[in-house]
Scaffold this active site. Structure first.
Site, PDB file in Angstrom:
ATOM      1  N   GLU A  25       0.803  -1.218   0.000  1.00 20.88           N
ATOM      2  CA  GLU A  25       0.000   0.000   0.000  1.00 20.88           C
ATOM      3  C   GLU A  25       0.843   1.278   0.000  1.00 20.88           C
ATOM      4  O   GLU A  25       0.419   2.294  -0.573  1.00 20.88           O
ATOM      5  CB  GLU A  25      -0.953   0.006   1.203  1.00 20.88           C
ATOM      6  N   MET A  49      24.360   8.261   2.013  1.00 21.28           N
ATOM      7  CA  MET A  49      24.287   9.528   2.742  1.00 21.28           C
ATOM      8  C   MET A  49      24.502   9.310   4.229  1.00 21.28           C
ATOM      9  O   MET A  49      25.110  10.145   4.904  1.00 21.28           O
ATOM     10  CB  MET A  49      22.947  10.214   2.484  1.00 21.28           C
ATOM     11  N   PHE A  67     -11.688  -7.012  13.903  1.00 23.06           N
ATOM     12  CA  PHE A  67     -10.623  -7.521  13.045  1.00 23.06           C
ATOM     13  C   PHE A  67     -10.290  -6.507  11.959  1.00 23.06           C
ATOM     14  O   PHE A  67     -11.160  -6.003  11.271  1.00 23.06           O
ATOM     15  CB  PHE A  67     -11.047  -8.849  12.417  1.00 23.06           C
ATOM     16  N   GLN A  68      -9.019  -6.211  11.818  1.00 20.45           N
ATOM     17  CA  GLN A  68      -8.496  -5.246  10.846  1.00 20.45           C
ATOM     18  C   GLN A  68      -9.140  -3.874  11.002  1.00 20.45           C
ATOM     19  O   GLN A  68      -9.373  -3.158  10.024  1.00 20.45           O
ATOM     20  CB  GLN A  68      -8.657  -5.762   9.415  1.00 20.45           C
ATOM     21  N   LYS A  97     -17.705  -0.620   5.666  1.00 24.17           N
ATOM     22  CA  LYS A  97     -18.190  -1.617   4.717  1.00 24.17           C
ATOM     23  C   LYS A  97     -19.704  -1.574   4.561  1.00 24.17           C
ATOM     24  O   LYS A  97     -20.225  -1.735   3.444  1.00 24.17           O
ATOM     25  CB  LYS A  97     -17.739  -3.017   5.150  1.00 24.17           C
TER      26      LYS A  97
END
Length: 597
Positions: free
Chosen positions: A62, A493, A124-125, A174
């Site tokens: 993502e 760097m 959940f999630q 949802k």
């Protein structure tokens, strides 16, 4: 309900929430969405399956979805769109959202969420996406009712694009996206008043700026990414302003390409790894006009020593940036493109003779602060600056439209110094956040937006591994991206700062278990190439650019090369380090500067 919808009250079409969402995206001109599915967004993915107007690009992480959308937006001028699921999907996107926020990139991120009845129950999630992303976005929304989908999505695009661009997140539970939802006509059903940031600067501020321009004997135009964000006309206006006034131009990292970097009036990038002439001109000018730039700490050095004798003008659409870091004498709050138009309209050409100023600039330029010596023996070690210059020269010989993304580190600065851009929107890099792993997914976004263009990610081997999984995205969509790795086996760097500040104690900056990038390319259905010495470099570049497909070019470069010139953190512009005299350089770094690295 079927995709054709059913009439609701007053003839308003009623679909389910996911279908309404997609209808509004199409209405907003969205052609591409970068995303990754999950349980909370499966209804949206089902709706995507049943339509052909929007193309979905399946990334492998993502964070990469947001970086790809950033490059899509940066290279096209249109907002990038991201679709991620709830919980870890949304939290994985946060780095990209902060990156877009700091670099003013318009993104609309659609995140799934657990059903409204479960919010706050540690389902959940589930994650508090709105709370987590509030400081990471320009604005965010939690959609609580299906009838709010259309007006919120329309408003989100306005907020992302108007004023100072930035990322906007819409959190979609949802149950909201599966419920019946109306599709009101554009302009109907607004939830909030119109977002209308100020775009025209005050007339008195314009007058004072013109007066200062006429009196200046050592003027300088200091330009930033805001000019590119304002659109092509702003870049055209900048070029005309420089031509008519004769003023020299410098640029931030994010502004490269707004003014042709091969033009004689361009002094190079300013700031920590900017050119000697740009930084000395910034320090010594008597008029500094900042156009679409925000006085970032990597540009200013020590603020108390920044351009100490200049009359300062700041043109920016974001009022919060004016006088935030550097106090200015005139504030031009408004769209920088329109501000430049008004300055051009008011300028009558009656300025000071700048001959002596240009003579001083040319004397500084003669030092050739970006210069280097490359041993041209066939078996000589490749210097990274040489590799980038040869790459640039090869792309120029081809004459193709070229977009360059980078990762973050030494290679990024060398690319800014040695790869030249004469058009805006072709340079794609992470400035404010400095996100390792940006370049490869950014190359994906640019290639999707410009399928016939040459897209190159100039990378370091450490940054490449941050989002290496996106080689799978490149393979799936048969994108001819070129990954040009300057491989010095170090986090370059980090190693440079350890050498400068920490007695060359290279703590955890050496990569001891790098993959074979040639074989890795082949594992992802691409072509791998390697150059280990000067005699092999040009052939690898030529074959890479000629190949119509994914290429990973592993360019083995000098491991101990440092990026110069540089301004140590906490130092003013006239205290640049021009070369690798470690003992002399270390003596110039203050305790305050060490804290600012």
């Amino acid at each position: 309900m079927d995709a054709s919808g059913q009439p609701g009250e007053n003839g308003t079409m009623v679909l389910n929430g996911a279908e309404v969402l997609l209808r509004v995206l199409v209405e907003q001109g969205v052609e591409v969405v970068f995303g990754y599915p999950g349980g909370a967004v499966l209804p949206i993915y089902d709706a995507l399956f049943k339509q052909n107007a929007i193309r979905h690009i399946l990334v492998r992480h993502e964070q990469a979805a947001v970086h790809a959308a950033e490059a899509y937006a940066r290279s096209t001028g249109r907002p990038g769109v991201v679709l991620v699921t709830s919980g870890p999907g949304a939290t994985n996107a946060v780095t990209g959202l902060v990156d877009a926020l700091m670099d003013s990139i318009p993104i609309v991120c659609l995140s799934g969420q657990v059903p409204t009845a479960l919010i706050g129950n540690d389902a959940f999630q589930e994650a508090d996406t709105v709370g987590i992303t509030r400081p990471a976005t320009k604005h965010n929304y939690l959609v609580k009712k299906p009838e709010h989908i259309a007006p919120i999505v329309r408003e989100a695009f306005e907020v992302a694009m108007r004023g100072r661009p930035g990322p906007v997140l819409i959190d979609l539970p949802k149950d909201v996206v599966v419920s019946p939802a109306p599709l009101p006509a554009p302009g109907e059903g607004r939830l909030h008043r119109v977002y209308a940031p100020r775009v025209d600067a005050d007339e008195e501020a314009i007058r004072r700026t013109i007066a200062a321009m006429k009196q200046a004997k050592r003027p300088l135009l200091y330009t930033g990414g805001g000019i590119i964000n304002s659109g092509p006309k702003a870049s055209e206006g900048l070029r005309e302003l420089a031509r008519r006034t004769g003023f020299p131009v410098t640029s931030t990292l994010m502004g490269l390409g707004a003014f042709p970097t091969t033009d004689r009036q361009f002094l190079g990038m300013l700031g920590m790894h900017g050119s000697y002439e740009a930084n000395l001109a910034t320090h010594g000018c008597d008029l500094l006009i900042a156009l679409g730039s925000r006085f970032d700490d990597r540009v200013t050095g020590r603020v108390s020593g920044f351009s100490p004798h200049s009359f300062k003008v700041h043109a920016d659409i974001d009022p919060s940036q004016i006088n935030k870091i550097v106090r200015v004498d005139v504030a031009l709050q408004g769209d920088v493109g329109r501000t430049i138009e008004r300055l051009l309209a008011a300028w009558d050409g009656e300025g000071q003779d700048l001959t002596r100023w240009w003579a001083q600039i040319d004397a500084w330029r003669a030092l050739d602060s970006f210069g280097f010596e490359q041993d041209m023996a066939p078996d000589a070690i490749i210097r990274p600056q040489h590799a980038i210059r040869r790459l640039y020269e090869a792309t120029q010989a081809l004459g193709r439209e070229t977009y360059v993304s980078t990762e973050v580190g030494q290679h990024q600065m060398w690319a800014a110094q040695h790869f030249h851009f004469d058009k805006p929107n072709r340079w794609l890099t992470s400035g404010g956040l400095g996100t390792m792993g940006y370049g490869l997914p950014a190359a994906v976004g640019a290639q999707i937006a410009h399928p016939d263009a040459l897209v190159i990610d100039i990378a370091g081997e450490a940054s490449t591994l941050m989002n290496i999984q996106e080689l799978g995205t490149i393979a799936q969509y048969r994108l001819p991206v070129k990954l040009f790795i300057l491989n010095n086996r170090y986090m370059g760097m980090v190693r440079q700062w350890q050498e400068l500040l920490h007695g060359s104690r290279y703590s955890q900056s050496y990569s001891e278990a790098l993959p074979d990038f040639v074989r890795l390319a082949e594992a992802f259905h691409g072509t791998g190439m390697r150059a280990t010495c000067v005699g092999e470099l040009d052939s690898v570049i030529e074959r890479m650019l000629a190949h119509d497909g994914l290429v990973v070019a592993d360019i083995c470069v000098a491991q101990d090369e440092n990026c110069f010139p540089m301004i140590p953190s906490g130092a003013p512009h006239n205290e640049m380090l021009l070369g690798p005299d470690a003992e002399a350089n270390a003596a110039k770094v203050t305790a305050e500067g060490m804290a600012l690295v």
